[in-house]
Design an enzyme around this catalytic site. Structure first.
Site, PDB file in Angstrom:
ATOM      1  N   GLY A  32     -11.479  40.855  -6.406  1.00 14.75           N
ATOM      2  CA  GLY A  32     -12.675  41.422  -7.025  1.00 14.75           C
ATOM      3  C   GLY A  32     -13.331  42.455  -6.143  1.00 14.75           C
ATOM      4  O   GLY A  32     -14.560  42.463  -5.981  1.00 14.75           O
ATOM      5  N   ALA A  33     -12.532  43.359  -5.577  1.00 14.97           N
ATOM      6  CA  ALA A  33     -13.046  44.277  -4.557  1.00 14.97           C
ATOM      7  C   ALA A  33     -13.351  45.670  -5.095  1.00 14.97           C
ATOM      8  O   ALA A  33     -13.519  46.596  -4.309  1.00 14.97           O
ATOM      9  CB  ALA A  33     -12.050  44.380  -3.399  1.00 14.97           C
ATOM     10  N   ARG A  84     -16.057  46.573  -6.688  1.00 18.15           N
ATOM     11  CA  ARG A  84     -17.493  46.858  -6.711  1.00 18.15           C
ATOM     12  C   ARG A  84     -18.251  45.731  -6.028  1.00 18.15           C
ATOM     13  O   ARG A  84     -17.696  44.690  -5.687  1.00 18.15           O
ATOM     14  CB  ARG A  84     -17.990  47.017  -8.156  1.00 18.15           C
ATOM     15  CG  ARG A  84     -17.911  45.732  -8.980  1.00 18.15           C
ATOM     16  CD  ARG A  84     -18.065  45.977 -10.461  1.00 18.15           C
ATOM     17  NE  ARG A  84     -19.271  46.733 -10.784  1.00 18.15           N
ATOM     18  CZ  ARG A  84     -19.563  47.143 -12.019  1.00 18.15           C
ATOM     19  NH1 ARG A  84     -18.733  46.876 -13.026  1.00 18.15           N
ATOM     20  NH2 ARG A  84     -20.678  47.810 -12.255  1.00 18.15           N
ATOM     21  N   ASP A 121      -4.766  39.977 -13.111  1.00 18.74           N
ATOM     22  CA  ASP A 121      -5.716  39.164 -13.863  1.00 18.74           C
ATOM     23  C   ASP A 121      -5.581  37.745 -13.350  1.00 18.74           C
ATOM     24  O   ASP A 121      -4.570  37.078 -13.591  1.00 18.74           O
ATOM     25  CB  ASP A 121      -5.398  39.235 -15.359  1.00 18.74           C
ATOM     26  CG  ASP A 121      -6.377  38.448 -16.213  1.00 18.74           C
ATOM     27  OD1 ASP A 121      -7.166  37.656 -15.654  1.00 18.74           O
ATOM     28  OD2 ASP A 121      -6.347  38.609 -17.450  1.00 18.74           O
ATOM     29  N   SER A 133     -21.915  30.238  -5.420  1.00 20.99           N
ATOM     30  CA  SER A 133     -23.186  30.700  -5.968  1.00 20.99           C
ATOM     31  C   SER A 133     -24.267  29.644  -5.820  1.00 20.99           C
ATOM     32  O   SER A 133     -24.006  28.438  -5.914  1.00 20.99           O
ATOM     33  CB  SER A 133     -23.035  31.045  -7.444  1.00 20.99           C
ATOM     34  OG  SER A 133     -24.281  31.349  -8.037  1.00 20.99           O
ATOM     35  N   TYR A 158     -20.488  29.300 -15.905  1.00 18.45           N
ATOM     36  CA  TYR A 158     -20.484  29.990 -14.620  1.00 18.45           C
ATOM     37  C   TYR A 158     -20.960  29.053 -13.512  1.00 18.45           C
ATOM     38  O   TYR A 158     -20.322  28.928 -12.457  1.00 18.45           O
ATOM     39  CB  TYR A 158     -21.376  31.230 -14.681  1.00 18.45           C
ATOM     40  CG  TYR A 158     -21.488  31.961 -13.373  1.00 18.45           C
ATOM     41  CD1 TYR A 158     -20.510  32.865 -12.973  1.00 18.45           C
ATOM     42  CD2 TYR A 158     -22.575  31.753 -12.524  1.00 18.45           C
ATOM     43  CE1 TYR A 158     -20.604  33.529 -11.761  1.00 18.45           C
ATOM     44  CE2 TYR A 158     -22.679  32.414 -11.318  1.00 18.45           C
ATOM     45  CZ  TYR A 158     -21.695  33.310 -10.938  1.00 18.45           C
ATOM     46  OH  TYR A 158     -21.792  33.960  -9.732  1.00 18.45           O
ATOM     47  N   LYS A 174     -18.665  27.567 -10.280  1.00 17.27           N
ATOM     48  CA  LYS A 174     -18.993  27.743  -8.876  1.00 17.27           C
ATOM     49  C   LYS A 174     -19.160  26.398  -8.165  1.00 17.27           C
ATOM     50  O   LYS A 174     -18.786  26.255  -6.992  1.00 17.27           O
ATOM     51  CB  LYS A 174     -20.255  28.590  -8.731  1.00 17.27           C
ATOM     52  CG  LYS A 174     -20.065  30.033  -9.155  1.00 17.27           C
ATOM     53  CD  LYS A 174     -18.958  30.718  -8.359  1.00 17.27           C
ATOM     54  CE  LYS A 174     -18.883  32.201  -8.640  1.00 17.27           C
ATOM     55  NZ  LYS A 174     -17.861  32.884  -7.806  1.00 17.27           N
TER      56      LYS A 174
END
Length: 266
Positions: free
Chosen positions: A12-13, A15, A61, A159, A172, A176
């Site tokens: 996930g790099a 952004r 993905d 998170s 979500y 986490k």
């Protein structure tokens, strides 16, 4: 900067925290595999910003076990050895949910939307990191590190929502919480092999995706959650991730680091 340039895979790099983390490792002197799912242009821009040589751009993905396995293999081929894995990629927005935020409040969505939100979120946020960790950890065990270097480091980006609760996006928060628990299980399982596993649980972060929310009517309330009166920057989170991945950080293994500016205490 150290003499040995580690191989680092950051998922996930393209952004936000992932991009900042890739840049921080490259500034340290490491070689970075910049992973992205669909935002190739943004990921390419991140790659071009990285100082040093030996960096690579890789697409996958993570909800696909096959693509996840292929990602690990491609990173190994490009870097020679993966010394550090950063499980950062996560899906907060459900693209199929029909709303910008991908909200799936129990009282507001039908059963089909509910099931889709959970399946999509868990596939990327929990099963993806679990599968990638399997691939990378087996590689770390089988391929010896450079002399004087630890076998490996794995950092999971969790998170604050795992503890505080996410009533609008419960999948979500649950994903986490699962990632935190998975990281602690792996810390015990992989310690005999010399691999440290740690998780970081950030609060709200001032990413470009969050700009609209932070600039809107609820922005002040979000900033006021912390007694510092602000939210974290991606660079602050990236610095913490890099510190947790340092060769000397082995004794942090198994920890879940709250990184939320005292906005939520437990």
């Amino acid at each position: 900067m150290t003499d040995y340039r580690r191989g680092v895979l950051v998922t996930g790099a393209s952004r936000g925290v992932g991009a900042a983390t890739a840049l921080r490792f490259a500034e340290r002197g490491d070689r970075v595999a910049v992973h992205y799912r669909g935002a190739q242009d943004r990921a390419q821009a991140v790659l071009e910003r990285l100082p040093g040589q030996g960096h690579i751009l890789l697409q996958a993905d993570l909800s696909s076990p096959t693509q996840t396995r292929d990602l690990a293999a491609a990173a190994v081929e490009a870097l020679g050895r993966i010394d550090v894995l950063v499980n950062n990629a996560a899906l907060f927005l459900d693209p199929a949910a029909g709303s910008r935020r991908g909200d799936h409040r129990l009282t507001d969505v039908d059963y089909e939307e509910w099931v889709r939100a959970w399946q999509t979120t868990l596939a990327t946020n929990l099963l993806g990191p679990a599968n990638l960790t399997w691939c990378v950890a087996r590689h770390l065990i089988e391929v010896p590190p450079a002399q004087g270097q630890p076998v490996g480091r794995i950092v999971n980006v969790g998170s604050r929502g795992a503890y505080r609760g996410e009533p609008e996006v419960p999948a979500y928060g649950a994903s986490k919480a699962g990632l935190h628990a998975f990281g602690q299980s792996m810390a015990i399982a992989l310690a005999p092999h010399g691999i440290g596993v740690v998780s970081i649980a950030p609060g709200f972060i001032a990413t470009d995706m969050a700009a609209t929310v932070l600039g809107g009517p609820g922005g002040d309330a979000i900033r006021a959650q912390s007694p510092f009166g602000r939210v974290a920057t991606p660079e602050e989170v990236a610095n913490a991730i890099c510190a947790l991945a340092e060769p000397s950080a082995e004794w942090a293994s198994g920890a879940v680091l709250d990184f939320n500016g005292a906005s939520y205490l437990r």
